[in-house]
Design a protein around this motif. Sequence first.
Motif, short mmCIF file in Angstrom:
data_model
loop_
_atom_site.label_atom_id
_atom_site.label_comp_id
_atom_site.label_asym_id
_atom_site.label_seq_id
_atom_site.Cartn_x
_atom_site.Cartn_y
_atom_site.Cartn_z
N GLN A 22 -4.36 -42.55 -13.64
CA GLN A 22 -4.71 -42.10 -14.74
C GLN A 22 -5.60 -43.05 -15.70
OE1 GLN A 22 -2.70 -38.89 -17.12
NE2 GLN A 22 -0.98 -39.09 -15.44
N MET A 23 -4.81 -44.43 -15.83
CA MET A 23 -5.49 -45.43 -16.53
C MET A 23 -7.05 -45.97 -16.01
SD MET A 23 -4.36 -46.53 -19.59
CE MET A 23 -5.11 -47.92 -19.18
N GLN A 24 -7.01 -45.95 -14.45
CA GLN A 24 -8.05 -46.12 -13.89
C GLN A 24 -9.26 -45.22 -14.16
OE1 GLN A 24 -7.52 -46.91 -9.57
NE2 GLN A 24 -5.58 -47.60 -10.09
N ALA A 25 -8.77 -43.93 -14.23
CA ALA A 25 -10.05 -42.81 -14.44
C ALA A 25 -10.38 -43.08 -16.13
CB ALA A 25 -9.25 -41.46 -14.16
N LEU A 26 -9.29 -43.51 -16.99
CA LEU A 26 -9.66 -43.61 -18.36
C LEU A 26 -10.93 -44.72 -18.36
CD1 LEU A 26 -9.41 -42.89 -21.28
CD2 LEU A 26 -7.34 -44.45 -21.51
N CYS A 27 -10.36 -45.77 -17.74
CA CYS A 27 -11.23 -47.01 -17.98
C CYS A 27 -12.65 -46.92 -17.48
CB CYS A 27 -10.67 -48.10 -17.20
SG CYS A 27 -9.23 -48.97 -17.93
N LYS A 28 -12.62 -46.13 -16.54
CA LYS A 28 -14.00 -45.69 -15.82
C LYS A 28 -14.73 -44.76 -16.93
CE LYS A 28 -13.29 -46.04 -10.79
NZ LYS A 28 -12.83 -45.39 -9.53
N ALA A 29 -14.14 -43.86 -17.57
CA ALA A 29 -14.77 -42.81 -18.47
C ALA A 29 -15.43 -43.58 -19.57
CB ALA A 29 -13.61 -41.77 -18.72
N LEU A 30 -14.52 -44.72 -19.97
CA LEU A 30 -14.91 -45.36 -21.03
C LEU A 30 -15.82 -46.70 -20.81
CD1 LEU A 30 -11.44 -45.62 -23.00
CD2 LEU A 30 -13.35 -44.35 -23.63
N GLY A 31 -16.24 -46.75 -19.82
CA GLY A 31 -16.93 -47.76 -18.92
C GLY A 31 -16.45 -49.31 -19.24
N ILE A 32 -15.19 -49.11 -19.06
CA ILE A 32 -14.24 -50.62 -19.12
C ILE A 32 -14.04 -51.09 -17.71
CG2 ILE A 32 -12.31 -51.68 -19.62
CD1 ILE A 32 -12.13 -49.52 -22.06
N ALA A 33 -14.42 -52.36 -17.32
CA ALA A 33 -14.54 -52.67 -15.98
C ALA A 33 -12.97 -53.44 -15.77
CB ALA A 33 -15.34 -53.95 -15.82
N TYR A 34 -12.73 -53.09 -14.43
CA TYR A 34 -11.39 -53.68 -14.11
C TYR A 34 -11.69 -53.87 -12.78
CZ TYR A 34 -10.75 -49.13 -11.69
OH TYR A 34 -10.99 -48.06 -10.84
N THR A 35 -10.92 -55.48 -12.23
CA THR A 35 -11.03 -55.92 -11.15
C THR A 35 -10.26 -55.18 -9.99
OG1 THR A 35 -11.02 -58.09 -12.19
CG2 THR A 35 -10.55 -58.39 -9.88
N GLU A 36 -10.91 -55.18 -8.78
CA GLU A 36 -10.20 -54.54 -7.68
C GLU A 36 -9.29 -55.40 -7.02
OE1 GLU A 36 -10.86 -51.55 -6.37
OE2 GLU A 36 -12.30 -50.93 -7.73
N SER A 81 -4.47 -53.34 -9.74
CA SER A 81 -3.05 -53.22 -9.27
C SER A 81 -2.20 -52.73 -10.55
CB SER A 81 -2.70 -54.21 -8.58
OG SER A 81 -2.79 -55.63 -9.26
N ASN A 82 -2.53 -53.26 -11.72
CA ASN A 82 -1.60 -53.08 -12.81
C ASN A 82 -1.97 -51.58 -13.56
OD1 ASN A 82 -0.58 -55.41 -12.58
ND2 ASN A 82 -1.89 -56.32 -13.88
N LEU A 83 -2.93 -50.94 -13.05
CA LEU A 83 -3.07 -49.82 -13.64
C LEU A 83 -2.96 -48.52 -12.74
CD1 LEU A 83 -6.89 -50.75 -14.89
CD2 LEU A 83 -4.76 -50.84 -16.33
N THR A 84 -2.35 -47.45 -13.49
CA THR A 84 -2.06 -46.20 -12.80
C THR A 84 -3.36 -45.57 -12.63
OG1 THR A 84 -1.78 -44.98 -14.92
CG2 THR A 84 0.07 -46.10 -14.16
#
Length: 218
Positions: free
Chosen positions: A204-218, A199-202
């Motif tokens: 584009q930021m979600q896509a970047l985290c996925k590309a870098l393998g950085i997990a975030y909480t749904e 909820s804190n990520l745009t």
Amino acid sequence: MHDRIWPELNELPKNTVTPPQYSYRQLARSDVERLTERVKAWHPDVSVGQGKVFSDPDYYLQNVSLAGEPDKHTIVYVGVHEGEMICAMCIEINPANRTLFNKFGVCAPEHRGTGATLFAGYAIDALANKLDIAMAWGYVTTKSRGMQQMMERAGFNPVGVVQFSDIELNQHDEPQHVTEAIYTKHYERASLLEPLLKSNLTPQMQALCKALGIAYTE
């Protein structure tokens, strides 16, 4: 007696990665003039932009921990081969957030690819362990693959690309903006980080985290 920031090299674990024909020591006041002359000769393209300070003796005298003198937040190690200075690396510590920043590295052309600069990866790992560092990072040129390969062999990963981050001389000796990569290496578990919330990520930021393998909480 002054407060110490940096351990002596002989206080760190034994360096088993750098070829034995190369030795490293902390920069001394008597080395400064010679180092700046060599930086100019080895990397004339960084005579402009942020890199130009490394050709200026005053930068070292005012900002760098010199052997036998009071510690500062920046240290330089120089590599020696047969009595001659052949490379150097510059590291800055931020004690407040427990990070190391790999500010600059130079090597004589004839010693590139010989293993002389393997010291850089060893030193950052050893210092990180000794100083309780959470993360080390640095900017890496995209003008050649050598530094990228060296960082990746040392366990660093690319996490971003920054255009217009610095200015260097191009092949026509004209100042021109360059593109650099950001590389990081972590020394603490990701579980110790504050969670990333979707909820804190745009998008584009979600896509970047996925590309870098950085997990975030749904």
